[in-house]
Scaffold this motif. Structure first.
Motif, PDB file in Angstrom:
ATOM      1  N   GLU A 184      -6.658   4.732  -3.699  1.00 18.06           N
ATOM      2  CA  GLU A 184      -5.781   4.713  -4.870  1.00 18.06           C
ATOM      3  C   GLU A 184      -5.266   3.294  -5.091  1.00 18.06           C
ATOM      4  OE1 GLU A 184      -2.620   7.493  -4.352  1.00 18.06           O
ATOM      5  OE2 GLU A 184      -3.912   9.258  -4.605  1.00 18.06           O
ATOM      6  N   THR A 185      -5.322   2.823  -6.317  1.00 17.62           N
ATOM      7  CA  THR A 185      -4.717   1.540  -6.663  1.00 17.62           C
ATOM      8  C   THR A 185      -3.226   1.763  -6.891  1.00 17.62           C
ATOM      9  OG1 THR A 185      -6.755   0.742  -7.681  1.00 17.62           O
ATOM     10  CG2 THR A 185      -4.711  -0.362  -8.318  1.00 17.62           C
ATOM     11  N   VAL A 186      -2.408   0.955  -6.205  1.00 20.09           N
ATOM     12  CA  VAL A 186      -0.954   1.159  -6.273  1.00 20.09           C
ATOM     13  C   VAL A 186      -0.312   0.091  -7.157  1.00 20.09           C
ATOM     14  CG1 VAL A 186      -0.889   2.266  -4.011  1.00 20.09           C
ATOM     15  CG2 VAL A 186      -0.543  -0.207  -4.165  1.00 20.09           C
ATOM     16  N   TYR A 218      -6.915   8.758   3.006  1.00 22.63           N
ATOM     17  CA  TYR A 218      -7.489   9.694   3.971  1.00 22.63           C
ATOM     18  C   TYR A 218      -7.612   9.110   5.377  1.00 22.63           C
ATOM     19  CZ  TYR A 218     -11.911   7.167   3.530  1.00 22.63           C
ATOM     20  OH  TYR A 218     -12.873   6.198   3.537  1.00 22.63           O
ATOM     21  N   GLY A 219      -7.416   7.809   5.549  1.00 21.12           N
ATOM     22  CA  GLY A 219      -7.610   7.183   6.854  1.00 21.12           C
ATOM     23  C   GLY A 219      -6.491   7.518   7.833  1.00 21.12           C
ATOM     24  N   ASN A 220      -6.794   7.349   9.131  1.00 19.21           N
ATOM     25  CA  ASN A 220      -5.814   7.615  10.178  1.00 19.21           C
ATOM     26  C   ASN A 220      -4.530   6.831   9.967  1.00 19.21           C
ATOM     27  OD1 ASN A 220      -6.920   9.561  11.778  1.00 19.21           O
ATOM     28  ND2 ASN A 220      -7.831   8.170  13.263  1.00 19.21           N
ATOM     29  N   THR A 221      -4.682   5.537   9.641  1.00 17.39           N
ATOM     30  CA  THR A 221      -3.519   4.664   9.515  1.00 17.39           C
ATOM     31  C   THR A 221      -3.169   4.353   8.069  1.00 17.39           C
ATOM     32  OG1 THR A 221      -5.000   2.759   9.804  1.00 17.39           O
ATOM     33  CG2 THR A 221      -3.896   3.582  11.765  1.00 17.39           C
ATOM     34  N   GLN A 222      -3.869   4.975   7.115  1.00 17.10           N
ATOM     35  CA  GLN A 222      -3.634   4.770   5.681  1.00 17.10           C
ATOM     36  C   GLN A 222      -3.484   3.274   5.356  1.00 17.10           C
ATOM     37  OE1 GLN A 222      -0.412   7.504   4.521  1.00 17.10           O
ATOM     38  NE2 GLN A 222      -2.026   8.911   3.892  1.00 17.10           N
ATOM     39  N   PRO A 223      -4.572   2.525   5.484  1.00  6.81           N
ATOM     40  CA  PRO A 223      -4.512   1.079   5.262  1.00  6.81           C
ATOM     41  C   PRO A 223      -4.406   0.696   3.799  1.00  6.81           C
ATOM     42  CG  PRO A 223      -6.770   1.756   5.643  1.00  6.81           C
ATOM     43  CD  PRO A 223      -5.925   2.978   5.872  1.00  6.81           C
ATOM     44  N   PHE A 224      -3.853  -0.476   3.562  1.00  8.77           N
ATOM     45  CA  PHE A 224      -3.891  -1.110   2.251  1.00  8.77           C
ATOM     46  C   PHE A 224      -5.040  -2.121   2.247  1.00  8.77           C
ATOM     47  CE2 PHE A 224       0.516   0.313   2.325  1.00  8.77           C
ATOM     48  CZ  PHE A 224       0.694   0.774   1.026  1.00  8.77           C
ATOM     49  N   ARG A 225      -5.764  -2.156   1.139  1.00  3.47           N
ATOM     50  CA  ARG A 225      -6.843  -3.137   0.948  1.00  3.47           C
ATOM     51  C   ARG A 225      -6.446  -4.038  -0.215  1.00  3.47           C
ATOM     52  NH1 ARG A 225     -12.294  -0.471  -0.548  1.00  3.47           N
ATOM     53  NH2 ARG A 225     -11.186  -0.179  -2.519  1.00  3.47           N
ATOM     54  N   VAL A 226      -6.464  -5.331   0.030  1.00  2.00           N
ATOM     55  CA  VAL A 226      -6.054  -6.309  -0.975  1.00  2.00           C
ATOM     56  C   VAL A 226      -7.291  -7.023  -1.514  1.00  2.00           C
ATOM     57  CG1 VAL A 226      -4.664  -8.361  -1.442  1.00  2.00           C
ATOM     58  CG2 VAL A 226      -3.852  -6.639   0.214  1.00  2.00           C
ATOM     59  N   PHE A 269     -14.221 -13.442  -5.242  1.00  2.00           N
ATOM     60  CA  PHE A 269     -13.165 -12.594  -4.688  1.00  2.00           C
ATOM     61  C   PHE A 269     -13.431 -12.266  -3.225  1.00  2.00           C
ATOM     62  CE2 PHE A 269     -16.295  -9.769  -6.613  1.00  2.00           C
ATOM     63  CZ  PHE A 269     -16.513  -8.832  -5.614  1.00  2.00           C
ATOM     64  N   ASP A 270     -12.390 -11.842  -2.559  1.00  2.00           N
ATOM     65  CA  ASP A 270     -12.455 -11.464  -1.157  1.00  2.00           C
ATOM     66  C   ASP A 270     -11.499 -10.293  -0.959  1.00  2.00           C
ATOM     67  OD1 ASP A 270     -13.104 -11.427   1.509  1.00  2.00           O
ATOM     68  OD2 ASP A 270     -12.062 -13.284   2.027  1.00  2.00           O
ATOM     69  N   TYR A 271     -11.643  -9.625   0.178  1.00  2.00           N
ATOM     70  CA  TYR A 271     -10.745  -8.529   0.535  1.00  2.00           C
ATOM     71  C   TYR A 271     -10.145  -8.793   1.909  1.00  2.00           C
ATOM     72  CZ  TYR A 271     -13.147  -5.757  -3.097  1.00  2.00           C
ATOM     73  OH  TYR A 271     -13.681  -5.295  -4.279  1.00  2.00           O
ATOM     74  N   PHE A 272      -8.987  -8.225   2.165  1.00  2.00           N
ATOM     75  CA  PHE A 272      -8.474  -8.098   3.523  1.00  2.00           C
ATOM     76  C   PHE A 272      -7.585  -6.866   3.572  1.00  2.00           C
ATOM     77  CE2 PHE A 272      -5.293 -10.651   1.401  1.00  2.00           C
ATOM     78  CZ  PHE A 272      -4.078 -10.274   1.948  1.00  2.00           C
ATOM     79  N   TYR A 273      -7.198  -6.481   4.776  1.00  2.00           N
ATOM     80  CA  TYR A 273      -6.528  -5.194   4.977  1.00  2.00           C
ATOM     81  C   TYR A 273      -5.189  -5.381   5.675  1.00  2.00           C
ATOM     82  CZ  TYR A 273     -11.184  -3.478   3.914  1.00  2.00           C
ATOM     83  OH  TYR A 273     -12.396  -3.245   3.300  1.00  2.00           O
ATOM     84  N   ILE A 274      -4.226  -4.582   5.267  1.00  2.00           N
ATOM     85  CA  ILE A 274      -2.911  -4.544   5.901  1.00  2.00           C
ATOM     86  C   ILE A 274      -2.712  -3.118   6.398  1.00  2.00           C
ATOM     87  CG2 ILE A 274      -0.428  -4.901   5.610  1.00  2.00           C
ATOM     88  CD1 ILE A 274      -1.079  -6.801   3.307  1.00  2.00           C
TER      89      ILE A 274
END
Length: 338
Positions: free
Chosen positions: A57-59, A102-110, A120-125
């Motif tokens: 989901e985009t927040v 749905y993930g175990n830790t419900q990550p954010f993807r930037v 563009f690039d991605y990383f995760y929090i």
């Protein structure tokens, strides 16, 4: 068939692991933490280019929070990619922040974009889970791949690992006329061995990517894990062998069709020799991480008992039965290489 029956427990980062992270420069003060990103005011489902729900989901954030959050998220990217050199932020902007529901830790993807060339690039929090941190560190030390991540308190920052998702690769690329089936099957055997030796579990097709590199004569493949939650957690040997996941059947059948048992054993020996070489070259760091794991709880006691029995039977080595925790089991597995 490998089967995980229960959701994994989340283990906090303990004092010993925290000391290790500080010692080796993984613990870095960051300007925004996971829980602060939960202040979003709205979200919409994210669909791919074929209008399929991605389960992300985009927040969206209130205007009063938007600028501060985006500025701090860019700072994190500078810490992850440029050692904190904030000059790299000048031409960057945050295009989107997504939440995996749905993930175990419900990550954010930037998703972060360079406005000059639209690259563009991605990383995760993410929420910091000790199992995942051990998995990331062992991946960096023992696999052919370097990996960048940072930790601060209960927040984990991870770089994006590029590649074609394993399930997508098996659906869309197996009929490619440029496919080199022998090299691909060989890489799956080696990946299977890497996971088993360092006890990284749950490597079904959604948890790894295939990195394809065309060469002047042939195409090379590297299978890379992208999910490290199941580092030394499950109690069944089969969970640590990608060959037992039905989701990987396409690659498994490919190997059975074109690789002989003798060749398979050769590839397994080659990979174990490479892991042993990495073990020796990073001996101090590996000794420190194993020492830390042996004093940490990252799995239920019944999982420890089950796995040590499975491995004692597999290797015909009763030394595993003396292991008191997952760290001890992993040490035993790695020492067999030497």
């Amino acid at each position: 068939m490998a089967l995980i029956s229960k959701k994994k427990l989340i283990y906090p980062i303990g004092t010993g692991l925290r000391r290790y992270l500080i010692k080796y420069g993984r613990e870095v003060d960051i300007p925004i933490h996971y829980h602060e990103l939960l202040r979003y005011s709205n979200s919409v489902a994210l669909y791919d280019s074929k209008d399929q729900d991605t389960l992300w989901e985009t927040v969206f954030y209130d205007q009063s929070d938007w600028e501060e959050i985006h500025h701090n998220v860019k700072k994190i990217y500078a810490l992850l990619k440029a050692g904190g050199d904030m000059s790299v932020m000048e031409h960057l902007y945050i295009d989107r922040i997504d939440l995996c529901i749905y993930g175990n830790t419900q990550p954010f993807r930037v998703r972060i974009v360079n406005r000059i060339n639209d690259n563009f690039d991605y990383f995760y929090i993410k929420r910091a889970d000790a199992s995942r941190v051990y998995g990331l560190e062992l991946e960096d030390l023992l696999s052919p791949n370097r990996i960048s991540y940072l930790v601060h308190k209960d927040t984990l920052i991870e770089e994006h690992i590029a590649g074609i998702p394993g399930d997508k690769f098996m659906r869309q690329h197996m009929d490619d006329p440029n496919l080199n089936p022998i090299r691909l099957a060989k890489e799956f055997v080696k990946f299977n061995e890497r996971c088993f030796v360092r006890l990284l579990g749950d490597m079904h097709s959604s948890n790894f990517v295939v990195d394809v590199t065309p060469d002047f004569e042939e195409t090379h493949y590297r299978i890379r894990a992208i999910d490290f939650d199941q580092q030394s957690y499950e109690g069944k040997k089969s969970i640590y062998l990608p060959q037992y996941f039905k989701e990987n059947n396409t690659l498994i059948r490919l190997g059975m069709d074109i690789i002989t048992p003798e060749s398979m054993r050769q590839y397994q020996r080659e990979e174990r020799a490479l892991i042993a070489t990495r073990f020796r070259s990073s001996h101090k760091e590996i000794e420190d991480i194993l020492h830390t794991m042996e004093r940490d709880q990252i799995a239920p006691p019944e999982h420890v008992e089950s796995l040590r029995a499975d491995l004692a039977k597999h290797y015909k080595n009763d030394g595993f039965l003396k292991c008191q925790n997952m760290g001890g089991i992993l040490r035993m597995s790695l020492e067999l290489l030497l």
